[in-house]
Design an enzyme around this catalytic site. Structure first.
Site, PDB file in Angstrom:
ATOM      1  CB  SER A 277      -0.964   0.012   1.191  1.00 17.28           C
ATOM      2  OG  SER A 277      -0.266  -0.177   2.404  1.00 17.28           O
ATOM      3  CG  HIS A 307      -0.801  -5.164   2.117  1.00 19.21           C
ATOM      4  ND1 HIS A 307      -0.107  -4.985   3.286  1.00 19.21           N
ATOM      5  CD2 HIS A 307      -0.826  -3.938   1.513  1.00 19.21           C
ATOM      6  CE1 HIS A 307       0.269  -3.725   3.398  1.00 19.21           C
ATOM      7  NE2 HIS A 307      -0.164  -3.062   2.340  1.00 19.21           N
ATOM      8  CG  HIS A 353       6.249  -8.878   7.984  1.00 16.81           C
ATOM      9  ND1 HIS A 353       7.222  -8.073   7.417  1.00 16.81           N
ATOM     10  CD2 HIS A 353       5.143  -8.105   8.096  1.00 16.81           C
ATOM     11  CE1 HIS A 353       6.718  -6.874   7.225  1.00 16.81           C
ATOM     12  NE2 HIS A 353       5.449  -6.858   7.620  1.00 16.81           N
ATOM     13  NE  ARG A 362       2.816  -3.760  12.313  1.00 16.60           N
ATOM     14  CZ  ARG A 362       2.582  -3.946  11.010  1.00 16.60           C
ATOM     15  NH1 ARG A 362       2.022  -2.970  10.296  1.00 16.60           N
ATOM     16  NH2 ARG A 362       2.883  -5.090  10.421  1.00 16.60           N
ATOM     17  CG  ASP A 408      -3.056  -7.887   9.173  1.00 11.57           C
ATOM     18  OD1 ASP A 408      -3.592  -6.807   9.462  1.00 11.57           O
ATOM     19  OD2 ASP A 408      -2.265  -8.019   8.223  1.00 11.57           O
TER      20      ASP A 408
HETATM   21  C1  LIG Z   1       3.220 -11.867   4.629  1.00 12.55           C
HETATM   22  C2  LIG Z   1       3.665 -12.841   3.548  1.00 12.55           C
HETATM   23  C3  LIG Z   1       2.911 -12.547   2.276  1.00 12.55           C
HETATM   24  C4  LIG Z   1       5.161 -12.633   3.296  1.00 12.55           C
HETATM   25  O1  LIG Z   1       5.497 -13.340   2.148  1.00 12.55           O
HETATM   26  P1  LIG Z   1       7.000 -13.740   1.819  1.00 12.55           P
HETATM   27  O2  LIG Z   1       7.918 -12.609   2.077  1.00 12.55           O
HETATM   28  O3  LIG Z   1       7.009 -14.315   0.459  1.00 12.55           O
HETATM   29  O4  LIG Z   1       7.271 -14.852   2.921  1.00 12.55           O
HETATM   30  P2  LIG Z   1       8.348 -16.024   2.918  1.00 12.55           P
HETATM   31  O5  LIG Z   1       9.581 -15.642   2.176  1.00 12.55           O
HETATM   32  O6  LIG Z   1       8.495 -16.450   4.309  1.00 12.55           O
HETATM   33  O7  LIG Z   1       7.607 -17.152   2.051  1.00 12.55           O
HETATM   34  C5  LIG Z   1       8.234 -18.380   1.764  1.00 12.55           C
HETATM   35  C6  LIG Z   1       7.169 -19.441   1.645  1.00 12.55           C
HETATM   36  O8  LIG Z   1       6.532 -19.599   2.916  1.00 12.55           O
HETATM   37  C7  LIG Z   1       5.151 -19.458   2.776  1.00 12.55           C
HETATM   38  N1  LIG Z   1       4.579 -18.771   3.920  1.00 12.55           N
HETATM   39  C8  LIG Z   1       4.932 -17.575   4.428  1.00 12.55           C
HETATM   40  N2  LIG Z   1       4.096 -17.235   5.422  1.00 12.55           N
HETATM   41  C9  LIG Z   1       3.205 -18.236   5.535  1.00 12.55           C
HETATM   42  C10 LIG Z   1       2.083 -18.455   6.344  1.00 12.55           C
HETATM   43  N3  LIG Z   1       1.669 -17.566   7.245  1.00 12.55           N
HETATM   44  N4  LIG Z   1       1.380 -19.607   6.189  1.00 12.55           N
HETATM   45  C11 LIG Z   1       1.775 -20.508   5.276  1.00 12.55           C
HETATM   46  N5  LIG Z   1       2.803 -20.349   4.453  1.00 12.55           N
HETATM   47  C12 LIG Z   1       3.520 -19.219   4.589  1.00 12.55           C
HETATM   48  C13 LIG Z   1       4.984 -18.572   1.549  1.00 12.55           C
HETATM   49  O9  LIG Z   1       3.673 -18.693   1.000  1.00 12.55           O
HETATM   50  C14 LIG Z   1       6.069 -19.108   0.637  1.00 12.55           C
HETATM   51  O10 LIG Z   1       5.588 -20.290   0.064  1.00 12.55           O
HETATM   52  P3  LIG Z   1       5.986 -20.700  -1.445  1.00 12.55           P
HETATM   53  O11 LIG Z   1       7.478 -20.877  -1.408  1.00 12.55           O
HETATM   54  O12 LIG Z   1       5.233 -21.931  -1.688  1.00 12.55           O
HETATM   55  O13 LIG Z   1       5.584 -19.561  -2.319  1.00 12.55           O
HETATM   56  C15 LIG Z   1       3.436 -14.293   4.012  1.00 12.55           C
HETATM   57  O14 LIG Z   1       4.122 -14.527   5.216  1.00 12.55           O
HETATM   58  C16 LIG Z   1       1.976 -14.608   4.164  1.00 12.55           C
HETATM   59  O15 LIG Z   1       1.325 -14.987   3.178  1.00 12.55           O
HETATM   60  N6  LIG Z   1       1.391 -14.499   5.415  1.00 12.55           N
HETATM   61  C17 LIG Z   1      -0.017 -14.713   5.630  1.00 12.55           C
HETATM   62  C18 LIG Z   1      -0.826 -13.498   5.175  1.00 12.55           C
HETATM   63  C19 LIG Z   1      -0.638 -12.331   6.120  1.00 12.55           C
HETATM   64  O16 LIG Z   1      -0.733 -12.457   7.323  1.00 12.55           O
HETATM   65  N7  LIG Z   1      -0.401 -11.165   5.541  1.00 12.55           N
HETATM   66  C20 LIG Z   1      -0.241  -9.922   6.311  1.00 12.55           C
HETATM   67  C21 LIG Z   1       1.182  -9.516   6.361  1.00 12.55           C
HETATM   68  S1  LIG Z   1       1.414  -8.114   7.410  1.00 12.55           S
END
Ligand SMILES: CC(C)(COP(=O)(O)OP(=O)(O)OC[C@H]1O[C@@H](n2cnc3c(N)ncnc32)[C@H](O)[C@@H]1OP(=O)(O)O)[C@@H](O)C(=O)NCCC(=O)NCCS
Length: 471
Positions: A277, A307, A353, A362, A408
């Protein structure tokens, strides 16, 4: 073509542009010394200082490199790529966010509070984000009054919101309404009138103040149309921003909810510049799209489930869990549910994250609020139970780089406790808050003459050829 003097005076709503004359400004400041300095006045003073600061940094360090950019970063969502200037906040992977160098507990301690309240007023945080300084109580009160005076929506925007079908997600309605505010943009008008680029910041400042001020009325209207009953109350010009937002949602008489909103807006306001965002707002703003267009785009990014929409997803996920395993589940039952989420190819919402590698402060701030105000709430207890179980499971699954909870994971539980249990609305509150950080940076970007963003992209074919003979 340059705007005529009367046209410019009208544009700035009778407030004269402050950088017209430094001498005149200094004189003015002396002549009403008893009046607290406004945010706009203080900001105008800081612009030349920051120009000098940036000039010195670029002169000394401009040619220095951060390090190599890898092909993996190009494929990997630019993770960790140092590419943006963002002054309001910096995110440390281990420690979490600092707003202008201040942690969340420090902001809670230092920023002005409402009478009888103990959480920081978001007005003070906006001042801090923009100036790097902690405002006085009087300055914060003046900001509350200024935003209250700017809060009314044009009637066509009200009609636009009312015309949205109830099946349209609140975030889509929010984005439509914010984008439509561009109709009255001071920046768009000034640009058409030929404003000099050195003065871009002033109409951007005015638009940004209008944007923040109008968000409670937009959010309140969407909420009442979809979930509430009765007429929207008027903005109370004697009260603070969070009270007015709470009151528009129907929670004005609940002191604890109003306090929650003060904390909520403060901690959701800014999370440095690379998140979807914030970066979207900066990117769109770099084309000199006005703050309404830029922030409308931010909201569309915030509406994604990875997000801001994650706060809605957490509640949906929790409700499904309760349906499946009951109200007081055993650890084993919860573990099984978490594993079933992962085995189903879904993410555990509220965990992980892109930058953080520890529990999000937070999350901690909200947990502390819950311990103070709702220690025995069953949903809060379930969130605490999940906190003990998810990290080990994510580590065992072996993919997520950060197994810890983010902001979140906790916010929806607090809102639900006070009766705001329509989770589809949760990201709208995140959006109201995120405007503070995006707006502060947009104002600085215009003040510093930030250029159009235009990074370089490559095709896979090109990358293959480029690195074919390199080790
Ligand atoms: C926030 C987020 C998008 C960060 O993504 P990122 O930087 O790519 O995270 P990572 O490098 O740790 O991801 C590596 C792998 O772990 C997975 N992973 C990361 N967080 C995860 C979670 N909470 N549950 C399951 N799998 C997760 C990713 O989907 C990715 O899988 P892939 O290799 O099959 O694509 C991710 O942690 C997520 O999807 N969290 C849940 C949604 C969420 O809470 N979002 C709000 C963020 S403030």
């Amino acid at each position: 073509m340059r705007a005529t003097a009367p046209a410019r005076a009208a544009l700035f709503k009778t407030r004269p542009p402050l950088n017209i004359s430094r001498a005149a400004f200094a004189l003015g400041a002396r002549s009403y010394a008893s009046k607290p300095q406004t945010l706009k006045e203080r900001f105008a003073e800081l612009i030349p200082l920051e120009h000098e600061n940036v000039k010195a940094i670029r002169k000394e360090h401009g040619h220095k490199a951060f390090g190599p950019v890898t092909v993996d970063q190009v494929y990997g969502g630019m993770r960790g790529l140092p590419a943006l200037l963002w002054d309001g906040s910096v995110l440390d992977a281990e420690e979490g966010i600092r707003f202008r160098g201040k942690t969340i507990p420090e902001c809670q301690e230092l920023l002005p509070k409402a009478p009888g309240g103990s959480e920081p007023l978001p007005e003070g945080l906006f001042w801090l984000l923009l100036t790097g300084e902690v405002p006085t109580v009087e300055q914060v009160q003046a900001l509350s009054a200024d935003w209250a005076a700017r809060a009314a929506l044009p009637s066509f925007v009200e009609e636009l919101i009312d015309a949205c079908p109830s099946t349209l997600h609140p975030m889509s309605q929010f984005s439509i309404a914010v984008t439509a505010l561009n109709h009255d943009s001071a920046f768009a008008k000034a640009y058409q009138d030929g404003v000099h680029k050195k003065e871009y910041w002033e109409p951007t400042f005015e638009d940004s103040m209008d944007l923040i001020a109008k968000l409670p009325n937009i959010a309140g209207r969407i909420y009442r149309n979809l979930f509430g009953s009765g007429k929207l109350p008027a903005i109370d010009p004697t009260k603070d921003y969070s009270y007015n937002l709470s009151n528009l949602l129907g929670f004005g008489d609940n002191q604890a909810f109003v306090e929650l909103m003060r904390l909520y807006i403060t901690i959701h306001s800014d999370h440095e510049g690379g998140n979807v965002s914030a970066h979207t707002g900066k990117l769109v703003g770099s084309a000199l799209s006005d703050p309404f267009l830029a922030f409308g785009a931010s909201l569309n990014g915030l509406a994604g489930p990875l997000h801001g929409l994650a706060n809605q997803e957490v509640l949906i996920w929790l409700q499904r869990m309760i349906k499946q395993v009951g109200e007081n589940p055993s650890d084993d039952a919860v573990k099984e549910y978490i594993w079933s989420t992962l085995k189903g190819g879904q993410v555990v919402p509220g965990y992980g994250h892109a930058v953080l590698r520890k529990t999000d402060p937070r999350y901690t701030a909200q947990r502390e609020f819950a311990l103070k105000h709702l220690p025995n709430d069953p949903l809060f207890k379930l969130v605490g139970q999940i906190y003990k179980l998810v990290p080990d499971i994510l580590l065992a699954a072996g993919k997520a780089k950060n197994p810890w909870p983010n902001v979140d994971a906790h916010s929806g539980v607090l809102l639900t406790y006070y009766g705001l249990d329509q989770m589809k609305f949760y990201t709208v509150l995140f959006g109201v808050s995120r405007a503070f950080g995006v707006a502060a940076q947009l104002i600085w970007d215009r003040a510093l003459g930030a250029p159009l963003e235009r990074p370089k992209s490559y095709s896979s074919e090109h990358l293959k050829k480029m690195f074919a003979n390199r080790s």
